[in-house]
Motif scaffolding. Structure first.
Motif, PDB file in Angstrom:
ATOM      1  N   ALA A 161       0.733  -1.075  -0.052  1.00  0.00           N
ATOM      2  CA  ALA A 161       0.116   0.015   0.113  1.00  0.00           C
ATOM      3  C   ALA A 161       0.788   1.311   0.021  1.00  0.00           C
ATOM      4  O   ALA A 161       1.975   1.271   0.574  1.00  0.00           O
ATOM      5  N   LEU A 162       0.488   2.269  -0.557  1.00  0.00           N
ATOM      6  CA  LEU A 162       1.329   3.648  -0.836  1.00  0.00           C
ATOM      7  C   LEU A 162       0.712   4.543   0.021  1.00  0.00           C
ATOM      8  O   LEU A 162      -0.889   4.707  -0.022  1.00  0.00           O
ATOM      9  N   SER A 163       1.247   5.077   0.888  1.00  0.00           N
ATOM     10  CA  SER A 163       0.896   5.926   1.865  1.00  0.00           C
ATOM     11  C   SER A 163       1.799   7.434   2.116  1.00  0.00           C
ATOM     12  O   SER A 163       2.480   7.394   0.917  1.00  0.00           O
ATOM     13  N   VAL A 164       1.851   7.881   3.004  1.00  0.00           N
ATOM     14  CA  VAL A 164       2.421   9.326   2.951  1.00  0.00           C
ATOM     15  C   VAL A 164       3.481   9.447   4.264  1.00  0.00           C
ATOM     16  O   VAL A 164       3.101   9.121   5.395  1.00  0.00           O
ATOM     17  N   VAL A 165       4.772   9.897   3.887  1.00  0.00           N
ATOM     18  CA  VAL A 165       5.765  10.180   4.712  1.00  0.00           C
ATOM     19  C   VAL A 165       5.133  11.187   5.863  1.00  0.00           C
ATOM     20  O   VAL A 165       4.647  12.305   5.484  1.00  0.00           O
ATOM     21  N   LEU A 187       4.045  -1.406   3.606  1.00  0.00           N
ATOM     22  CA  LEU A 187       3.660   0.014   3.563  1.00  0.00           C
ATOM     23  C   LEU A 187       4.798   0.833   2.762  1.00  0.00           C
ATOM     24  O   LEU A 187       5.834   0.708   3.436  1.00  0.00           O
ATOM     25  N   ILE A 188       4.388   1.568   1.810  1.00  0.00           N
ATOM     26  CA  ILE A 188       5.451   2.457   1.219  1.00  0.00           C
ATOM     27  C   ILE A 188       5.116   3.881   1.606  1.00  0.00           C
ATOM     28  O   ILE A 188       3.909   4.369   1.337  1.00  0.00           O
ATOM     29  N   HIS A 189       5.772   4.526   2.661  1.00  0.00           N
ATOM     30  CA  HIS A 189       5.475   6.201   2.728  1.00  0.00           C
ATOM     31  C   HIS A 189       6.462   6.821   1.877  1.00  0.00           C
ATOM     32  O   HIS A 189       7.683   6.751   1.978  1.00  0.00           O
ATOM     33  N   ALA A 190       5.525   7.600   1.070  1.00  0.00           N
ATOM     34  CA  ALA A 190       6.361   8.395   0.108  1.00  0.00           C
ATOM     35  C   ALA A 190       6.152  10.041   0.602  1.00  0.00           C
ATOM     36  O   ALA A 190       5.221  10.420   1.151  1.00  0.00           O
ATOM     37  N   THR A 191       7.260  10.604   0.068  1.00  0.00           N
ATOM     38  CA  THR A 191       6.959  12.238   0.117  1.00  0.00           C
ATOM     39  C   THR A 191       6.146  12.774  -0.774  1.00  0.00           C
ATOM     40  O   THR A 191       5.850  12.058  -1.629  1.00  0.00           O
ATOM     41  N   GLN A 192       5.877  14.025  -0.840  1.00  0.00           N
ATOM     42  CA  GLN A 192       4.896  14.553  -1.793  1.00  0.00           C
ATOM     43  C   GLN A 192       5.582  14.317  -3.174  1.00  0.00           C
ATOM     44  O   GLN A 192       6.855  14.480  -3.443  1.00  0.00           O
ATOM     45  N   PHE A 193       4.742  14.182  -4.305  1.00  0.00           N
ATOM     46  CA  PHE A 193       5.068  14.034  -5.304  1.00  0.00           C
ATOM     47  C   PHE A 193       5.321  15.606  -6.243  1.00  0.00           C
ATOM     48  O   PHE A 193       4.860  16.441  -5.755  1.00  0.00           O
ATOM     49  N   PHE A 194       6.363  15.422  -6.862  1.00  0.00           N
ATOM     50  CA  PHE A 194       6.687  16.826  -7.711  1.00  0.00           C
ATOM     51  C   PHE A 194       5.328  17.165  -8.455  1.00  0.00           C
ATOM     52  O   PHE A 194       4.663  18.287  -8.615  1.00  0.00           O
ATOM     53  N   GLU A 195       4.462  16.299  -8.853  1.00  0.00           N
ATOM     54  CA  GLU A 195       3.166  16.371  -9.724  1.00  0.00           C
ATOM     55  C   GLU A 195       2.414  16.837  -8.832  1.00  0.00           C
ATOM     56  O   GLU A 195       1.276  17.554  -9.180  1.00  0.00           O
ATOM     57  N   PHE A 196       2.373  16.911  -7.501  1.00  0.00           N
ATOM     58  CA  PHE A 196       1.633  17.455  -6.544  1.00  0.00           C
ATOM     59  C   PHE A 196       1.815  18.996  -6.108  1.00  0.00           C
ATOM     60  O   PHE A 196       0.949  19.409  -5.230  1.00  0.00           O
ATOM     61  N   LEU A 197       2.924  19.675  -6.578  1.00  0.00           N
ATOM     62  CA  LEU A 197       3.115  20.813  -6.275  1.00  0.00           C
ATOM     63  C   LEU A 197       2.100  22.011  -6.550  1.00  0.00           C
ATOM     64  O   LEU A 197       1.800  23.037  -6.070  1.00  0.00           O
ATOM     65  N   ARG A 198       1.698  21.679  -7.789  1.00  0.00           N
ATOM     66  CA  ARG A 198       0.674  22.673  -8.311  1.00  0.00           C
ATOM     67  C   ARG A 198      -0.734  22.360  -7.545  1.00  0.00           C
ATOM     68  O   ARG A 198      -1.293  23.485  -7.289  1.00  0.00           O
ATOM     69  N   GLY A 199      -0.964  21.265  -6.993  1.00  0.00           N
ATOM     70  CA  GLY A 199      -2.054  21.110  -6.160  1.00  0.00           C
ATOM     71  C   GLY A 199      -2.018  21.928  -4.834  1.00  0.00           C
ATOM     72  O   GLY A 199      -2.840  22.367  -4.429  1.00  0.00           O
TER      73      GLY A 199
END
Length: 253
Positions: free
Chosen positions: A93-97, A127-139
């Motif tokens: 599962a993909l989640s968030v740092v 569990l994969i904790h990923a930081t924010q995506f570059f693609e999310f910076l506009r969001g």
């Protein structure tokens, strides 16, 4: 190996399907537009039959707490039941740092509940904790916009390219279950207001960034540790400079 990718037509999921197929695996994209609905359960058992690994890269369509909690709990329960029936050996599962540090947000309370549900499941997991995506910076900019002003804190974070997230999730899916959490992050740390300003400048966006120490990130007050990964995080290879120069922005609607 058959791998079911829930959310397999989204930003990360579509790249996952492509990566896994390139590695010689049968990757199935599961999403409402492919006939699989994790909320109603429609098509889930059929899609999961024979799968050894299930990757959940889906996300709640709403950041509102009640809606997000209902989404993650309902989908999670249906996925677990189908995995048990199908004899799935690994749930990824993909989640968030920083999810556990962002509990002033109803959305992140829902994400933490999702993670707790996965840990309680009998299915071995990663569990994969990923930081924010570059693609999310506009969001991030959109969420903080007031007129032509974008009010942001200068909190430190370490965003990464979506393609590096997909690669990390694929690697985890092909490895033995960690029965724990793996953190992944970008190769560089940035101040949030500064990097979002660079995106807007690149886009020739007329909005301007205003540093506001009291500005909230989706309802959460940030310090320099809230979004940062730990020292053992696996770092992606894609730099922000390469990404901004080579990955086109989404088409304007």
């Amino acid at each position: 190996m058959k791998i079911l990718v829930i959310g397999g037509t989204g930003l990360i999921g579509s790249q996952l399907v492509e990566l896994l197929e390139q590695k010689g695996h049968e990757a199935i994209a599961a999403a409402p537009n492919t006939g699989v609905d994790t909320i109603t359960g429609e098509g889930l058992a059929h899609a999961m039959a024979g799968a050894q690994v299930v990757i959940d890269a889906s996300n709640s369509p709403s950041f509102e707490e009640r809606a997000a909690m209902e989404f993650f709990q309902t989908a999670g329960g249906n996925i677990t039941a189908a995995e048990i029936e199908a004899g799935v050996g690994h749930h990824v599962a993909l989640s968030v740092v920083g999810t556990e540090r962002l509990q002033d947000s109803g959305y992140f309370r829902a994400k933490l509940a999702q993670e707790d549900q996965i840990r309680r499941s009998p299915i071995p997991y990663t569990l994969i904790h990923a930081t924010q995506f570059f693609e999310f910076l506009r969001g991030i900019a959109a969420s903080a916009t007031e007129g032509d002003t974008v009010r942001l804190p200068d909190a430190l974070f370490q965003p990464m390219a979506a393609r590096d997230v997909a690669a990390a999730v694929a690697d985890a899916a092909l490895a033995a279950p960690a029965n724990g959490t793996i953190e992944v992050a970008g190769p560089e740390a940035f101040r949030m207001d500064a990097i979002v300003a660079r995106v807007l400048e690149h886009d020739e966006d007329p909005r301007h960034i205003v540093f506001d120490p009291d500005a909230l990130y989706f309802g959460v007050s940030l310090d320099d540790g809230a979004l940062m990964p730990g020292p053992d995080a696996r770092l992606g290879a894609t730099s922000f400079d390469w990404w901004i120069a080579n990955v086109p922005p989404p088409a304007k609607k």
